[in-house]
Design an enzyme around this catalytic site. Sequence first.
Site, PDB file in Angstrom:
ATOM      1  N   HIS A 105       0.802  -1.244   0.180  1.00  0.00           N
ATOM      2  CA  HIS A 105      -0.101   0.149  -0.062  1.00  0.00           C
ATOM      3  C   HIS A 105       0.763   1.349   0.024  1.00  0.00           C
ATOM      4  O   HIS A 105       0.128   2.393   0.209  1.00  0.00           O
ATOM      5  CB  HIS A 105      -0.981   0.126   1.216  1.00  0.00           C
ATOM      6  CG  HIS A 105      -1.884  -1.016   1.232  1.00  0.00           C
ATOM      7  ND1 HIS A 105      -3.279  -0.841   0.678  1.00  0.00           N
ATOM      8  CD2 HIS A 105      -1.762  -2.120   1.767  1.00  0.00           C
ATOM      9  CE1 HIS A 105      -4.008  -1.729   0.904  1.00  0.00           C
ATOM     10  NE2 HIS A 105      -3.163  -2.697   1.502  1.00  0.00           N
TER      11      HIS A 105
ATOM     12  N   LYS B 192       1.122  14.543   1.048  1.00  0.00           N
ATOM     13  CA  LYS B 192      -0.257  15.081   0.667  1.00  0.00           C
ATOM     14  C   LYS B 192      -0.566  16.363   0.544  1.00  0.00           C
ATOM     15  O   LYS B 192      -1.780  16.868   0.006  1.00  0.00           O
ATOM     16  CB  LYS B 192      -1.339  14.528   1.763  1.00  0.00           C
ATOM     17  CG  LYS B 192      -1.351  12.807   1.770  1.00  0.00           C
ATOM     18  CD  LYS B 192      -2.305  12.515   2.861  1.00  0.00           C
ATOM     19  CE  LYS B 192      -2.148  10.862   3.099  1.00  0.00           C
ATOM     20  NZ  LYS B 192      -2.971  10.136   2.287  1.00  0.00           N
TER      21      LYS B 192
ATOM     22  N   THR C 109      -8.354   6.589  -1.841  1.00  0.00           N
ATOM     23  CA  THR C 109      -9.767   6.348  -1.897  1.00  0.00           C
ATOM     24  C   THR C 109     -10.591   7.366  -1.604  1.00  0.00           C
ATOM     25  O   THR C 109     -11.838   7.176  -2.307  1.00  0.00           O
ATOM     26  CB  THR C 109     -10.054   5.035  -0.838  1.00  0.00           C
ATOM     27  OG1 THR C 109      -9.503   5.409   0.319  1.00  0.00           O
ATOM     28  CG2 THR C 109      -9.466   3.874  -1.500  1.00  0.00           C
TER      29      THR C 109
ATOM     30  N   LYS D 146      -7.993  14.206   4.962  1.00  0.00           N
ATOM     31  CA  LYS D 146      -7.184  12.994   4.840  1.00  0.00           C
ATOM     32  C   LYS D 146      -6.086  13.237   5.856  1.00  0.00           C
ATOM     33  O   LYS D 146      -6.118  14.425   6.563  1.00  0.00           O
ATOM     34  CB  LYS D 146      -6.646  12.735   3.437  1.00  0.00           C
ATOM     35  CG  LYS D 146      -5.743  13.971   2.837  1.00  0.00           C
ATOM     36  CD  LYS D 146      -5.293  13.662   1.490  1.00  0.00           C
ATOM     37  CE  LYS D 146      -6.315  13.931   0.496  1.00  0.00           C
ATOM     38  NZ  LYS D 146      -6.667  12.727  -0.174  1.00  0.00           N
ATOM     39  N   ARG D 147      -5.318  12.237   5.987  1.00  0.00           N
ATOM     40  CA  ARG D 147      -4.215  12.331   7.134  1.00  0.00           C
ATOM     41  C   ARG D 147      -3.425  13.496   6.698  1.00  0.00           C
ATOM     42  O   ARG D 147      -3.321  13.725   5.682  1.00  0.00           O
ATOM     43  CB  ARG D 147      -3.350  11.108   6.814  1.00  0.00           C
ATOM     44  CG  ARG D 147      -4.268   9.765   7.845  1.00  0.00           C
ATOM     45  CD  ARG D 147      -4.383  10.019   9.203  1.00  0.00           C
ATOM     46  NE  ARG D 147      -3.370  10.224  10.066  1.00  0.00           N
ATOM     47  CZ  ARG D 147      -2.883   9.243  10.674  1.00  0.00           C
ATOM     48  NH1 ARG D 147      -3.363   8.340  10.731  1.00  0.00           N
ATOM     49  NH2 ARG D 147      -1.669   9.674  11.541  1.00  0.00           N
TER      50      ARG D 147
ATOM     51  N   LYS E 289     -14.546   8.272  -3.302  1.00  0.00           N
ATOM     52  CA  LYS E 289     -15.886   8.685  -2.794  1.00  0.00           C
ATOM     53  C   LYS E 289     -16.390  10.027  -3.028  1.00  0.00           C
ATOM     54  O   LYS E 289     -17.692  10.179  -3.416  1.00  0.00           O
ATOM     55  CB  LYS E 289     -15.488   8.649  -1.225  1.00  0.00           C
ATOM     56  CG  LYS E 289     -15.198   7.583  -0.588  1.00  0.00           C
ATOM     57  CD  LYS E 289     -14.702   7.552   0.732  1.00  0.00           C
ATOM     58  CE  LYS E 289     -13.818   6.206   1.188  1.00  0.00           C
ATOM     59  NZ  LYS E 289     -12.837   6.225   2.179  1.00  0.00           N
TER      60      LYS E 289
HETATM   61  C1  26W Z   1       4.450   0.997  10.002  1.00  0.00           C
HETATM   62  C2  26W Z   1       3.692   2.191   9.811  1.00  0.00           C
HETATM   63  C3  26W Z   1       2.706   2.338   8.519  1.00  0.00           C
HETATM   64  C4  26W Z   1       1.477   2.021   9.070  1.00  0.00           C
HETATM   65  C5  26W Z   1       0.440   1.883   7.970  1.00  0.00           C
HETATM   66  C6  26W Z   1       3.162   2.160   7.432  1.00  0.00           C
HETATM   67  C7  26W Z   1       2.169   2.126   6.297  1.00  0.00           C
HETATM   68  C8  26W Z   1       1.048   2.009   6.655  1.00  0.00           C
HETATM   69  C9  26W Z   1      -0.277   2.093   5.468  1.00  0.00           C
HETATM   70  C10 26W Z   1       0.351   1.280   4.438  1.00  0.00           C
HETATM   71  C11 26W Z   1      -0.423   3.275   4.968  1.00  0.00           C
HETATM   72  C12 26W Z   1      -1.517   3.473   4.320  1.00  0.00           C
HETATM   73  O1  26W Z   1      -2.961   3.494   4.785  1.00  0.00           O
HETATM   74  N1  26W Z   1      -1.601   3.481   2.962  1.00  0.00           N
HETATM   75  C13 26W Z   1      -2.764   3.872   1.959  1.00  0.00           C
HETATM   76  O2  26W Z   1      -3.394   2.655   1.749  1.00  0.00           O
HETATM   77  C14 26W Z   1      -4.648   3.274   1.166  1.00  0.00           C
HETATM   78  C15 26W Z   1      -5.339   1.686   0.671  1.00  0.00           C
HETATM   79  O3  26W Z   1      -4.564   1.111  -0.407  1.00  0.00           O
HETATM   80  C16 26W Z   1      -4.188   3.919  -0.344  1.00  0.00           C
HETATM   81  O4  26W Z   1      -5.288   4.325  -0.884  1.00  0.00           O
HETATM   82  C17 26W Z   1      -3.409   5.149   0.059  1.00  0.00           C
HETATM   83  O5  26W Z   1      -2.865   5.788  -1.317  1.00  0.00           O
HETATM   84  C18 26W Z   1      -2.176   4.507   1.060  1.00  0.00           C
HETATM   85  O6  26W Z   1      -1.483   5.920   1.401  1.00  0.00           O
END
Ligand code: 26W
Length: 811
Positions: free
Chosen positions: A356, A550, A652, A544-545, A656
């Site tokens: 992701h 971003k 995503t 968003k975050r 929406k």
């Molecule tokens: C280890 C810390 C950590 C925690 C969570 C690193 C990375 C993450 C996730 C992978 C971050 C995340 O939410 N990524 C998002 O995933 C969405 C669903 O696929 C995408 O639409 C977003 O672009 C992406 O940033």
Amino acid sequence: MLSIDRKTFKIAFINKFVEIHGVELKDGTNQQKYEALAGIVRDYVSRTWLKTNKRNNKSGQKQVYYFSMEFLLGRLLGDALLNLGLRDVCKAALEELNINLDELENFEHDQGLGNGGLGRLAACFLDSMASLNIPGNGCGIRYKYGFFEQKIIDGKQVEVSDEWLKEGNAWETRKANKSEIVKFGGEIKVDYINGGMNFTHVNYEPVLAVPYDTPVVGYENDVVNTLRLWSAEAVSNEFDYSSFSRGEFLQAIEYKNSVESISQVLYPEDSFYKGKILRLKQQYFFVSAGIQSILRHFKKQDGDIRFLDEKVALHINDTHPTLAIPELMRILVDEEGLDWDEAWRITTNTVSYTNHTILAEALEKWPIDMFKTLLPRIYMVVEEINKRFCEELWNKFQGQWQKISDMAIISDGQIKMAHLAIVGSHSVNGVAKLHTEILKKKEMSNFYYLYPNKFNNKTNGITHRRWLLKSNPRLTDLLKETIGESFIKHPTDLVNFERFLEDKSTLEKLGKIKLANKEVLTNTILQTQGISVDPNSIFDVHVKRIHAYKRQILNCLRIMDLHNALIDNPNLGIEPRTFIFAGKAAPGYYLAKNTIELINSVAKLINNDSRINDKIKVVYLENYNVSMAEEIVPGTDLSEQISTTTKEASGTSNMKFMMNGAVTIATLDGANIEIRDEVTDDDIVIFGLTADEVFNYYKFGGYNSIEIYNNDSRIKRVLNDLINGKYHQDKERFRSIYENLITYNDEFFVLKDFDSYIRAQDRVNTLFKDPVKWQKMCGQNIAHSGIFSSDRTIEQYATGIWGSEVIYKNL
Ligand code: 26W
């Protein structure tokens, strides 16, 4: 679909109320009424839940288990009512009792067990699996505290713990009899028996994993799947009061606390990996419990473990559950007695992995020492996987030591989870076309060369049931009126709406619906922030975050610039705009928190500047979560999707907004590209660097932000305003943002894209001036959003990765 009439529903509700609260309905609080309502809905769901489980056991259909550290479900009542087909009956029954359903729904606490995109995607996928009648279950952690609640105090983010379970959780069932033991620490004793090795784990710390099951209701199809979340508890006989007499009471308490800390809280970082031992514990905890329980169930159904891969698919949502691979190997080899090669064949055929993010700082790499001490047997398994993988590499890339060391699972004192996930699974997918290409050609090119067939794309999606039918009933009604109801089961039928876009009255209705949704939002803004905004202004939304990539900063700088332009020329021909921001920053991410503070400072200055006649307003909504998104999205005119190209894997919220008839202003990043492909350049506003340009800069250099600063007077002015006290009496307050853009050469090309962004915003301004043209654009976005339903995505996972049958028809 349940057929229950209003009267029956009403009686059931009253009975339930008395049964659980022991007082009469008329004396009850709204919280109690919500609980009673959730209670009867749960009862209705339970029957179907049981039937689904029985059917699955009998049919022998392949079961999918979606492993994710995060499930960002939001509220469940409205969703369940909608999917059961009970919403109208319920509303009418409650009305007879003078109860407003919408109000009651607000008493449900959001289930916020996720950070953002990845967790919400998991929730949408659960909904789609159930609605497509795919036997698919979620597996995760029941955090006692979910994603923190955000308060904005003096313009700054303050984190407050999310006590989502305080009032109880009507949806979960504790299944103590299905508990599993997960083992941490200790040593591994190796015995040689009959020429083979036998591994015994001794002196370990046992942790009791207790499952809590939540029903996942399919849309009007008599299917209820399961989300199983694990809670960590002390193994009861370890917490033995007799130890008190032996003076070990404190030790026992320590053990209990240490165990319970495992499922205590969700880590609030979504892009920075920190090598925290507790996080590693969380990962092994839920993966081990999940796999043990899956195998126990499989064997109970007389499954032959050698054919596990034909009956079970394990999907890992990013690398967080990657330990599923060595854990399954451990069980197959140590407990089931299979030889390594057969266990490896089964494991790799069973597991599939989604990536992701390509942000390097988000990649999980565990220090060997920590890993080995916590998970001694799992470490041995990973070592063996690595040894065999490196042998494969030696054969393939003889003499290319650098490459082999780059690809190894264990190197530089670390275990690289993404490498383990790729090697140990049969499918690796990205979440949008561009993202997958970047994985194949850049980030993971070595692996792609080695295993070209493993790599594939599955562009993300969103459930149109929650994000259209539930959150935007006005638009849903217009769609039903115009194109009929087929889009509910076949969202690509939304394309039929295109035909109606030549019809003035439909466009007018579309405009009225948007206005009504904006009025709801206007009211919320007034109630929560005390800011009065004009619902006829452009609602320009960036939620968003908060993260540098971003680029909330880019948005904020252009607002500062627009304010300057308005001061210079009060007659500037702009449509009134309301800039709406929301989002949480990771508690330790200084720049992101500073960005929130800047936006709030800019808001304060602009909202109180009488010279600009309320032409622009800035709002920061506190505590963004799923329920808030459900209110914001339908009331948005302009969707800001302005990440630095190549950095947003998919996004995503872009989907929406599109489905709710917002126009998107976007860089050609993530799924924005695919949105553009659907609506064509006519109905989206694109700006900024392309992926090739970004890659060229990263590779060859040549970008100099200071040059742009020196050559563009607007940029110079807004950047100087960051550090001259205009936005804060403490001139140094926003210095870090300034330094990032100037001294550290603007890693995310904010200044590079500034001019192109402003010009794009000017185009938006012009387009909005022509309501017919604007409404047509909105309509085109709705009409072409069907492909972004997560039903499409899940069908692709099911057929392309999991090998599960997809049965649409109602049972
Ligand atoms: C280890 C810390 C950590 C925690 C969570 C690193 C990375 C993450 C996730 C992978 C971050 C995340 O939410 N990524 C998002 O995933 C969405 C669903 O696929 C995408 O639409 C977003 O672009 C992406 O940033």
